[in-house]
Write an enzyme that holds these catalytic residues in place. Structure first.
Site, PDB file in Angstrom:
ATOM      1  N   ASP A   1       0.839  -1.205   0.000  1.00  0.00           N
ATOM      2  CA  ASP A   1       0.000   0.000   0.000  1.00  0.00           C
ATOM      3  C   ASP A   1       0.876   1.258   0.000  1.00  0.00           C
ATOM      4  O   ASP A   1       0.357   2.378  -0.048  1.00  0.00           O
ATOM      5  CB  ASP A   1      -1.032  -0.007   1.136  1.00  0.00           C
ATOM      6  CG  ASP A   1      -0.414  -0.113   2.514  1.00  0.00           C
ATOM      7  OD1 ASP A   1       0.828  -0.142   2.624  1.00  0.00           O
ATOM      8  OD2 ASP A   1      -1.191  -0.166   3.501  1.00  0.00           O
ATOM      9  N   SER A   2       2.203   1.068  -0.009  1.00  0.00           N
ATOM     10  CA  SER A   2       3.105   2.200  -0.267  1.00  0.00           C
ATOM     11  C   SER A   2       2.770   2.836  -1.611  1.00  0.00           C
ATOM     12  O   SER A   2       3.179   3.967  -1.879  1.00  0.00           O
ATOM     13  CB  SER A   2       4.569   1.734  -0.266  1.00  0.00           C
ATOM     14  OG  SER A   2       4.744   0.627  -1.124  1.00  0.00           O
TER      15      SER A   2
ATOM     16  N   LYS B   1      -0.965  -9.423   3.248  1.00  0.00           N
ATOM     17  CA  LYS B   1      -0.186  -8.893   4.377  1.00  0.00           C
ATOM     18  C   LYS B   1      -1.065  -7.919   5.149  1.00  0.00           C
ATOM     19  O   LYS B   1      -1.798  -7.134   4.543  1.00  0.00           O
ATOM     20  CB  LYS B   1       1.083  -8.196   3.866  1.00  0.00           C
ATOM     21  CG  LYS B   1       1.907  -7.535   4.969  1.00  0.00           C
ATOM     22  CD  LYS B   1       3.305  -7.162   4.506  1.00  0.00           C
ATOM     23  CE  LYS B   1       3.431  -5.858   3.772  1.00  0.00           C
ATOM     24  NZ  LYS B   1       2.936  -4.653   4.460  1.00  0.00           N
TER      25      LYS B   1
ATOM     26  N   GLU C   1      -1.179  -5.339   8.870  1.00  0.00           N
ATOM     27  CA  GLU C   1      -0.319  -4.644   9.840  1.00  0.00           C
ATOM     28  C   GLU C   1      -0.897  -4.713  11.246  1.00  0.00           C
ATOM     29  O   GLU C   1      -2.043  -4.312  11.467  1.00  0.00           O
ATOM     30  CB  GLU C   1      -0.190  -3.157   9.442  1.00  0.00           C
ATOM     31  CG  GLU C   1       0.470  -2.957   8.092  1.00  0.00           C
ATOM     32  CD  GLU C   1       0.677  -1.485   7.755  1.00  0.00           C
ATOM     33  OE1 GLU C   1       0.381  -0.602   8.602  1.00  0.00           O
ATOM     34  OE2 GLU C   1       1.122  -1.216   6.635  1.00  0.00           O
TER      35      GLU C   1
ATOM     36  N   GLU D   1       9.592  -3.830  10.188  1.00  0.00           N
ATOM     37  CA  GLU D   1      10.014  -2.538   9.629  1.00  0.00           C
ATOM     38  C   GLU D   1      10.535  -1.600  10.716  1.00  0.00           C
ATOM     39  O   GLU D   1       9.870  -1.380  11.738  1.00  0.00           O
ATOM     40  CB  GLU D   1       8.808  -1.897   8.904  1.00  0.00           C
ATOM     41  CG  GLU D   1       9.130  -0.533   8.304  1.00  0.00           C
ATOM     42  CD  GLU D   1       8.109  -0.069   7.281  1.00  0.00           C
ATOM     43  OE1 GLU D   1       7.186  -0.832   6.929  1.00  0.00           O
ATOM     44  OE2 GLU D   1       8.237   1.091   6.829  1.00  0.00           O
TER      45      GLU D   1
HETATM   46  O1  KIV Z   1       3.573  -1.041   1.527  1.00  0.00           O
HETATM   47  C1  KIV Z   1       4.744  -1.421   1.453  1.00  0.00           C
HETATM   48  O2  KIV Z   1       5.432  -1.223   0.447  1.00  0.00           O
HETATM   49  C2  KIV Z   1       5.295  -2.128   2.588  1.00  0.00           C
HETATM   50  C3  KIV Z   1       6.778  -2.300   2.627  1.00  0.00           C
HETATM   51  C4  KIV Z   1       7.417  -1.036   3.058  1.00  0.00           C
HETATM   52  C5  KIV Z   1       7.190  -3.433   3.489  1.00  0.00           C
HETATM   53  O3  KIV Z   1       4.598  -2.515   3.464  1.00  0.00           O
END
Ligand code: KIV
Length: 264
Positions: A45-46, A112, A114, A181
């Protein structure tokens, strides 16, 4: 080459092989990364920041991640793809199932999410329903407003113990992988050694089983603040293919991340 599976990652951890992974968001880069030997990619989600230009990841939707996951899957048919469940897309069981289904249908191999111990039941419910899960601990960007900024986590004794306990709970709940992270190297080492499942670090030193970088950080085209852990592999090589090969080699040998990219 055969498809990369979660079992490969577990074998790599067992054998001590340090593996390099990258975020990917589109067909062309995914294909290039796969051709150069990146076997695990994250549709993170970056993308809210790197692709969409927002200040945080909070604006990203499941539909956004699904769109990019489908493109990456077309570029890297054999890669292991992790797709992020974005902010507030796993707040209730129904929402979690619907969000995960959308990402798996788009081509993800795992999702994934968080957070720590509070996600135990969510992880159990997903894995029971055939959705493999990667946990994400430490600096979890969806919690930026709770943290009051993008800050290194696990600095004091209480936070260290809490993160270690969280990692063990995620593993016990069925998570098959953890992204860690921005934590001190000593904590990353403790967590990596305590878990049977592989730990992929970003800003966690060279002690984790694998590394991940936001692809734009690896090419030095990040705008604004450049994180301490970022390294511009394009600068030292001059071409993208070679930059990726250098990144993989430096992760494999433990040269990257060096002390200067890590938190003590
Ligand atoms: O969203 C993302 O790109 C991430 C990475 C920084 C691990 O979670």
């Amino acid at each position: 080459m055969k498809s990369t599976t979660i079992s490969h990652l577990h074998q790599w951890k067992a054998s001590g092989y340090k593996f390099a992974t990258l975020t990917a968001y589109d067909f062309s880069f995914a294909r290039l990364f796969a051709n150069e030997g990146i076997r695990v990619m994250l549709i993170g989600d970056s993308l809210g920041m790197t692709i969409q230009g927002h200040k945080s990841t909070l604006q990203v939707t499941v539909t956004d991640i699904a769109y990019h996951t489908a493109a990456v899957r077309r570029g890297a048919p054999q890669a292991l793809l992790m797709a992020d469940l974005p902010f507030m897309s796993y707040a209730t069981p129904e929402q979690t199932f619907e969000s995960a289904a959308q990402l798996m249908r788009a081509g993800a191999n795992m999702v994934k999410l968080e957070g720590g111990e509070w996600l135990a039941e969510t992880i159990r419910m997903l894995t029971e329903r055939a959705v493999p899960v990667c946990g994400h601990l430490g600096l979890t960007p969806q919690s930026v407003n709770i943290f009051g900024g993008y800050k290194v986590q696990g600095r004091d004794e209480a936070a260290t113990e809490r993160l270690l306990a969280d990692a063990l709970v995620l593993e016990a709940s069925g998570a098959q992988l953890i992204v860690l992270e921005c934590v001190p190297v000593s904590l990353a080492l403790r967590i990596t050694q305590a878990l049977k499942i592989p730990v992929i670090g970003i800003g966690a030193g060279n002690v984790t089983d694998g590394q991940i970088l936001v692809m734009y950080d690896a090419f030095g085209i990040t705008s604004g603040h450049i994180p301490k852990f970022a390294k511009n592999f394009l600068e030292q090589t001059g071409n993208i293919n070679s930059a990726i090969r250098h990144y993989i080699a430096e992760v494999e040998t433990g040269t990257y991340p060096a002390n200067e990219h890590s938190f003590q």
